[in-house]
Design an enzyme around this catalytic site. Structure first.
Site, short mmCIF file in Angstrom:
data_model
loop_
_atom_site.label_atom_id
_atom_site.label_comp_id
_atom_site.label_asym_id
_atom_site.label_seq_id
_atom_site.Cartn_x
_atom_site.Cartn_y
_atom_site.Cartn_z
N ASP A 11 -25.12 25.58 10.35
CA ASP A 11 -25.99 24.96 9.37
C ASP A 11 -27.07 24.19 10.14
O ASP A 11 -26.91 23.93 11.34
CB ASP A 11 -25.16 24.02 8.50
CG ASP A 11 -26.01 23.17 7.57
OD1 ASP A 11 -26.79 23.75 6.79
OD2 ASP A 11 -25.90 21.94 7.62
N ASP A 13 -29.63 21.26 8.59
CA ASP A 13 -29.85 19.87 8.20
C ASP A 13 -28.54 19.08 8.21
O ASP A 13 -27.59 19.44 7.51
CB ASP A 13 -30.49 19.80 6.81
CG ASP A 13 -31.85 20.48 6.77
OD1 ASP A 13 -32.74 20.04 7.51
OD2 ASP A 13 -32.01 21.46 6.01
#
Length: 232
Positions: A11, A13
């Site tokens: 991922d 953020d």
């Protein structure tokens, strides 16, 4: 039968870069324009969610949200408008610079040195992802899956399934590194092994939680794929 680690899926953020606060601030600013105050109770509707989800959530709460008598075209246009505001507000903030989280660049470089394929799997739009990649280096990723690349977004498994398929590996041969319940659910339902880098979440027994990426390395990821979640 033993499973070998063949790819690591990250991922973006809140996992690799410290942008979640910027995203929250952008959402809060747009909410204020709609006459709303964003509260901590809405974290699950904001963090780790695609722009379209957040825009729809804000419009449902907004005093001037479309009524059931509005046409679908009107509603879609309003969603697109608010989504555009969110992207613009977020882009303005990250354009000022983003900070990689502790251990992130070192881990990415170690995986690259070991010829371990790495993909970025983000709920952010491509415009945002490309801006962040100017800081963390697009060359560190064999593949990038952004919000526009799948019809269904996290917490559904589609982004992780697409990343694994495009890398030519099975989800069960991948470790996904996530920081939010939304992303964790997506990776877990895709069949990946999951390493969570955020505390305070309720996770399945086969998910390993670490407080940061500083103590994560390739041997640990290999132990995780084998079902040994101990950090020892």
């Amino acid at each position: 039968m033993s499973v070998e680690l063949r790819a690591v899926l990250f991922d973006m953020d809140g996992t690799l870069v410290d942008t979640e606060g910027m995203w929250w601030d952008a959402c809060a600013a747009v909410a204020a324009e709609l006459g709303l105050e964003l509260t901590d109770a809405e974290t699950g509707h904001v963090l780790g969610r695609p722009v379209e989800h957040v825009a729809a959530h804000l419009l449902r709460r907004a005093p001037s949200s479309p009524s059931s008598s509005d046409t679908a075209d009107t509603t879609d246009a309003r969603l697109a408008e608010v989504g555009g505001w969110l992207i613009e507000a977020f882009a303005e903030r990250i354009a000022e610079g983003v900070t990689p989280l502790p251990g992130a660049i070192r881990l990415l470089d170690d995986l690259r040195a070991a010829d371990m394929p790495v993909a970025l799997v983000s709920a952010s739009p491509r415009q945002i992802v490309d801006t962040v990649l100017r800081t963390i280096g697009a060359e560190r990723f064999a593949l990038v899956v952004a919000a526009e690349d799948t019809v269904r977004a996290k917490p559904l498994p589609d982004p992780y399934l697409k990343a694994a398929a495009n890398l030519g590996v099975a989800p069960a041969e991948c470790v996904a590194v996530e920081d939010s319940p939304t992303g964790l659910a997506a990776a877990h339902s895709a069949g990946c092994r999951v390493l969570a880098v955020s505390g305070g979440m309720t996770v399945p027994d086969d998910v390993l939680i670490m407080d940061s990426l500083e103590r994560v390395d390739l041997p640990l990821l290999r132990r995780l794929i084998e079902g040994r979640t101990s950090i020892g």
